[in-house]
Design an enzyme around this catalytic site. Sequence first.
Site, mmCIF file in Angstrom:
data_model
loop_
_atom_site.group_PDB
_atom_site.id
_atom_site.type_symbol
_atom_site.label_atom_id
_atom_site.label_comp_id
_atom_site.label_asym_id
_atom_site.label_seq_id
_atom_site.Cartn_x
_atom_site.Cartn_y
_atom_site.Cartn_z
ATOM 1 N N HIS A 16 20.469 28.235 3.972
ATOM 2 C CA HIS A 16 21.656 28.169 3.120
ATOM 3 C C HIS A 16 22.051 29.570 2.649
ATOM 4 O O HIS A 16 21.348 30.190 1.865
ATOM 5 C CB HIS A 16 21.325 27.274 1.918
ATOM 6 C CG HIS A 16 22.461 26.985 1.022
ATOM 7 N ND1 HIS A 16 22.379 27.135 -0.346
ATOM 8 C CD2 HIS A 16 23.706 26.535 1.282
ATOM 9 C CE1 HIS A 16 23.516 26.781 -0.900
ATOM 10 N NE2 HIS A 16 24.341 26.413 0.071
ATOM 11 N N HIS A 58 30.611 33.467 -0.786
ATOM 12 C CA HIS A 58 30.669 32.102 -1.309
ATOM 13 C C HIS A 58 31.658 31.938 -2.454
ATOM 14 O O HIS A 58 32.574 31.122 -2.405
ATOM 15 C CB HIS A 58 29.278 31.647 -1.771
ATOM 16 C CG HIS A 58 29.268 30.261 -2.333
ATOM 17 N ND1 HIS A 58 29.473 30.005 -3.684
ATOM 18 C CD2 HIS A 58 29.098 29.054 -1.749
ATOM 19 C CE1 HIS A 58 29.431 28.708 -3.893
ATOM 20 N NE2 HIS A 58 29.202 28.104 -2.734
#
Length: 270
Positions: A16, A58
Amino acid sequence: MNYWTQSKDNIWVAAHRGWCSKYPENTMEAIKAAVEVGVDQIETDVRVTKDGELVLFHDPTVDRTTNGTGKVIDYTLEELRALDAGIHKGEEFKGYKVPTFIEFMDYMKTLPEITIDIELKEYPIDGHDAIAYDVCDRVLKIVDEYGFTDRVVINSFSNKLNEYVHEKYGNKYRQHVFYPMHKLKGEPAIDPYSYAYCCCVLGDKLIGTVISEQAACDYLTNRGVEPWGGAGIKDEATVDLAIERGVTLITCNNPDVVLELLRKKGKRTK
């Protein structure tokens, strides 16, 4: 080549944002470290800069993961690359840079067996529609140019963007959505589970609610959607839960730990 060989008995591990528990997230260093530890997939996020460059990032702002402030989209690539993307994690990471999407793709070209989960972070909301769709189309065009069409899943929390991909491109790309429905942004015009390839469940919000966990995995499996575990899976208790519920892939922040646990439990073929 069939890239997608994950199963209940061969549970894949996706890093991730790279190996983000140990390294600064979405940096090439975090991604390379995850590859070296043996992951099957890299999950990363794509945003756009003020001058239209695609970057791995992100958050909508740079504040949390760099020494800068403000929105990613208000920085040119040169300005963004001048920020320090590692120092927030520790002095030993000082000087890490925000990678471009092309830099990432060039690296992944050297690793033909590793799959990629690309999360599109520009959403078609608040007058941002044209930018969101342009970024999506450009990402998919690059994916095709690199010959990665069958190696990627396209990931978004936006129902509107997911539907755009589905309606424009049909089943050309595997799509990754989320469960339950309230985790997706915006009211769906099309049932997302009717076209999804995979779906993240067992995230932080579902872990510990046993009925919801099992119901979610069973519901998706019965609809032909791969049930994948989210980043809340991180230790033996949650890995055991993921195995019990029948997930075929775990997206995690600490791939070293999760890989070792899966090997110990006989749920890896490598």
